[in-house]
Design an enzyme around this catalytic site. Sequence first.
Site, PDB file in Angstrom:
ATOM      1  N   LYS A 266      90.070  41.634  55.349  1.00 32.31           N
ATOM      2  CA  LYS A 266      89.151  42.770  55.108  1.00 32.31           C
ATOM      3  C   LYS A 266      87.835  42.307  55.514  1.00 32.31           C
ATOM      4  O   LYS A 266      87.112  41.123  55.533  1.00 32.31           O
ATOM      5  CB  LYS A 266      88.746  42.820  53.319  1.00 32.31           C
ATOM      6  CG  LYS A 266      87.790  43.463  52.775  1.00 32.31           C
ATOM      7  CD  LYS A 266      87.531  43.416  51.390  1.00 32.31           C
ATOM      8  CE  LYS A 266      86.450  44.245  50.822  1.00 32.31           C
ATOM      9  NZ  LYS A 266      86.377  44.084  49.225  1.00 32.31           N
ATOM     10  N   LYS A 278      76.687  48.607  42.750  1.00 35.48           N
ATOM     11  CA  LYS A 278      76.953  47.446  41.713  1.00 35.48           C
ATOM     12  C   LYS A 278      75.511  47.127  41.171  1.00 35.48           C
ATOM     13  O   LYS A 278      74.243  47.446  41.706  1.00 35.48           O
ATOM     14  CB  LYS A 278      77.063  46.277  42.769  1.00 35.48           C
ATOM     15  CG  LYS A 278      78.451  46.240  43.550  1.00 35.48           C
ATOM     16  CD  LYS A 278      78.825  45.064  44.343  1.00 35.48           C
ATOM     17  CE  LYS A 278      80.273  45.032  44.888  1.00 35.48           C
ATOM     18  NZ  LYS A 278      81.299  44.859  43.913  1.00 35.48           N
ATOM     19  N   ASP A 289      81.701  39.623  51.857  1.00 34.11           N
ATOM     20  CA  ASP A 289      82.887  40.390  51.562  1.00 34.11           C
ATOM     21  C   ASP A 289      83.638  40.707  53.078  1.00 34.11           C
ATOM     22  O   ASP A 289      84.731  41.261  53.084  1.00 34.11           O
ATOM     23  CB  ASP A 289      82.467  41.694  51.316  1.00 34.11           C
ATOM     24  CG  ASP A 289      83.506  42.371  50.369  1.00 34.11           C
ATOM     25  OD1 ASP A 289      84.306  41.680  49.755  1.00 34.11           O
ATOM     26  OD2 ASP A 289      83.316  43.659  49.944  1.00 34.11           O
ATOM     27  N   ASP A 348      83.250  51.531  44.816  1.00 34.51           N
ATOM     28  CA  ASP A 348      83.294  50.110  44.781  1.00 34.51           C
ATOM     29  C   ASP A 348      84.457  49.498  45.049  1.00 34.51           C
ATOM     30  O   ASP A 348      84.554  48.376  45.408  1.00 34.51           O
ATOM     31  CB  ASP A 348      82.631  49.713  43.664  1.00 34.51           C
ATOM     32  CG  ASP A 348      82.078  48.329  43.851  1.00 34.51           C
ATOM     33  OD1 ASP A 348      82.107  47.712  45.090  1.00 34.51           O
ATOM     34  OD2 ASP A 348      81.916  47.528  42.943  1.00 34.51           O
ATOM     35  N   GLU A 350      86.574  49.567  47.766  1.00 33.02           N
ATOM     36  CA  GLU A 350      86.554  49.960  48.996  1.00 33.02           C
ATOM     37  C   GLU A 350      87.453  49.176  49.933  1.00 33.02           C
ATOM     38  O   GLU A 350      87.897  49.617  50.985  1.00 33.02           O
ATOM     39  CB  GLU A 350      85.129  50.173  49.744  1.00 33.02           C
ATOM     40  CG  GLU A 350      84.502  48.750  50.003  1.00 33.02           C
ATOM     41  CD  GLU A 350      84.386  47.565  48.988  1.00 33.02           C
ATOM     42  OE1 GLU A 350      84.550  48.040  48.048  1.00 33.02           O
ATOM     43  OE2 GLU A 350      84.630  46.534  49.280  1.00 33.02           O
ATOM     44  N   ARG A 352      90.326  48.157  49.436  1.00 33.61           N
ATOM     45  CA  ARG A 352      91.793  48.603  49.648  1.00 33.61           C
ATOM     46  C   ARG A 352      91.839  50.011  50.551  1.00 33.61           C
ATOM     47  O   ARG A 352      92.875  50.129  50.858  1.00 33.61           O
ATOM     48  CB  ARG A 352      92.461  48.851  48.215  1.00 33.61           C
ATOM     49  CG  ARG A 352      91.795  49.941  47.430  1.00 33.61           C
ATOM     50  CD  ARG A 352      92.041  50.025  45.816  1.00 33.61           C
ATOM     51  NE  ARG A 352      91.142  48.835  45.227  1.00 33.61           N
ATOM     52  CZ  ARG A 352      91.548  48.391  43.838  1.00 33.61           C
ATOM     53  NH1 ARG A 352      92.310  49.370  43.107  1.00 33.61           N
ATOM     54  NH2 ARG A 352      90.635  47.686  43.569  1.00 33.61           N
TER      55      ARG A 352
HETATM   56  N1  BES Z   1      84.204  42.973  47.078  1.00 32.30           N
HETATM   57  C1  BES Z   1      84.304  43.519  45.738  1.00 32.30           C
HETATM   58  C2  BES Z   1      85.295  42.412  45.012  1.00 32.30           C
HETATM   59  C3  BES Z   1      84.493  41.133  44.846  1.00 32.30           C
HETATM   60  C4  BES Z   1      83.692  40.722  43.557  1.00 32.30           C
HETATM   61  C5  BES Z   1      84.741  39.936  45.786  1.00 32.30           C
HETATM   62  C6  BES Z   1      83.208  39.671  43.359  1.00 32.30           C
HETATM   63  C7  BES Z   1      83.991  38.674  45.490  1.00 32.30           C
HETATM   64  C8  BES Z   1      83.347  38.639  44.034  1.00 32.30           C
HETATM   65  C9  BES Z   1      85.296  44.535  45.624  1.00 32.30           C
HETATM   66  O1  BES Z   1      85.108  45.528  46.737  1.00 32.30           O
HETATM   67  C10 BES Z   1      85.119  45.312  44.480  1.00 32.30           C
HETATM   68  O2  BES Z   1      83.897  45.860  44.481  1.00 32.30           O
HETATM   69  N2  BES Z   1      86.063  45.567  43.487  1.00 32.30           N
HETATM   70  C11 BES Z   1      85.722  46.192  42.277  1.00 32.30           C
HETATM   71  C12 BES Z   1      87.063  46.945  42.126  1.00 32.30           C
HETATM   72  C13 BES Z   1      87.053  47.968  41.042  1.00 32.30           C
HETATM   73  C14 BES Z   1      86.011  48.904  41.375  1.00 32.30           C
HETATM   74  C15 BES Z   1      88.330  48.359  40.741  1.00 32.30           C
HETATM   75  C16 BES Z   1      85.768  45.296  41.247  1.00 32.30           C
HETATM   76  O3  BES Z   1      86.398  44.027  41.345  1.00 32.30           O
HETATM   77  O4  BES Z   1      85.128  45.346  40.419  1.00 32.30           O
HETATM   78 ZN    ZN Z   2      84.348  44.600  48.745  1.00 31.40          ZN
HETATM   79 MN    MN Z   3      83.392  46.839  46.512  1.00 27.57          MN
END
Ligand code: BES
Ligand code: ZN
Ligand code: MN
Length: 517
Positions: A266, A278, A289, A348, A350, A352
């Site tokens: 990613k 966020k 990321d 958010d 994104e 996947r």
């Molecule tokens: N990049 C984030 C995940 C992340 C969070 C990585 C904290 C490192 C530390 C990812 O893109 C994300 O925002 N995921 C969401 C998914 C949800 C919206 C289903 C999450 O984990 O809140």
């Molecule tokens: Zn992310």
């Molecule tokens: Mn995200």
Amino acid sequence: MQIRVVSDSLDTQKLTALVVPVFSDRRLDGIAAQLDAMLGGAITDLYSSGEIAGKSGERAFLHTADRSIKRVLVIGLGEREKFEASALVRYAGAAVRHLGKLNIHSLAFALPLEAQHHVRQSASCLIEGAIAGILDTTIYRTEPDHPIQIDEIILLAHTDAHTFQADALTEGAKRGRILGEAINFTRTLALRPGNEMTPIHLATAAKEISRTHGLAYHVLDEDQMHTKKMGAILGVSRGSDEPARMIVLEYTGDPSSKEKLALVGKGITFDSGGISIKPRENMEDMKYDMCGGAAVIGAMSVIGQLRPKINVLGVVPASENLPGPRATKPGDIHRAMNGKTIEVNNTDAEGRLVLADALCYARELGATRIIDAATLTGAMVISLGHVAVGTMGNDEDFIKHFLRIANTTGERFWHLPLYEEFATIVKSEIADLRNSAGRPAGSLTAGKFLETFVDKTPWIHLDIAGTAYLGTESAHQAKGPTAVPLRAFVAFVEDLAHNGIAKSNSSTEKLHPAART
Ligand code: BES
Ligand code: ZN
Ligand code: MN
């Protein structure tokens, strides 16, 4: 920096600083025993005075009156029976950070006698750890915190019995250097802030790596992604003025084979969350990321240098995730490269989306096995903390093989299930899939979503959200990005090249214990 492997006796050496390992059984052997004799029992005294007990991570620093060996740093390795080569990563890293901050530029390391069972791996881990220990992550300061400069590392492997083969030591040290430098390269990529690390910058870094290390390189721009119908990644990049890139590195080490392992990482160079923005706290960490993508590029650079007999593809879908005027809105539907429609109920989620197209593209490029690495879910930090990488997939034998090798590197991997039940949770009312399925089992529903895009190709998904970067400094490593899972990628590629894919007869393991005779 110069690296020397020395197997002469200790009393013929002139050393600025010598690092010696000790164990909790209080038994001194190898170089530790020789040194203790030379210094009139100084290490024995450390034990008897209670200054050290040999526990893992303990340190004692001695200035000697000896003319040939001026300083000694004693480091505890814990229980002798539990010694693993990967402990030498922390051993060497801690020594470099301790002595380097005291302005010492030449370090000699004694290998513990226990290392004789894995000579090449031990030498590799030690040099890898020493190099990784040097990296200072305050690279944007005009005056860095504690600049560590190491000009020379000496690997001391003297024993009376000559148990250490010089060739294996030299070979291991060479691998360790390549690995350590790639780890620091990967961490430096990850450290770069979003304004200096856009998808185009990431592609440029991959291109440079391809030139220096003999890899094939190509990249898709957004027009080419449109032609390939990569609607998922394009849906993410719409919100930003910086265009996305699909970055590809390829190494062909076995032209006669049709097998091709793809490493997919990613590469979100900044994740604001998009319209589902966020919270402001720690949002700056979302420059990290792209750590999965950086680890893929770093691993490909090592593979280019070690040149194992195997074919490896590296694919990095790179994009920003921003809430610009054309950004994807919750409810928008995008079509991925394989034709599957995705309702974006949370912009958010994104990672996947960009991975969906990257996984399809890896298969189009001939991948017969795939491992992806992604800072995919915050839920991962909740389940395994900053300690282990969540490991999921669609092929039990492949996962077991990977876990066996990956867990010898010092990085930790833990198997999590992709139960069939999760498939219904990622279904959408209006489209084939929805990209967010709420909080329960958040890392696993994300994994289940990705599974849709690999079809039947054996695949492993690594969620590195908790392990790709750390908020605290440790004795052996500066805080910030860790380059996880680069070490596992490299070790697994080497194992595949040497031993092929491992098949276990796992049919009986699925039975309830009471059903086994
Ligand atoms: N990049 C984030 C995940 C992340 C969070 C990585 C904290 C490192 C530390 C990812 O893109 C994300 O925002 N995921 C969401 C998914 C949800 C919206 C289903 C999450 O984990 O809140
Ligand atoms: Zn992310
Ligand atoms: Mn995200």
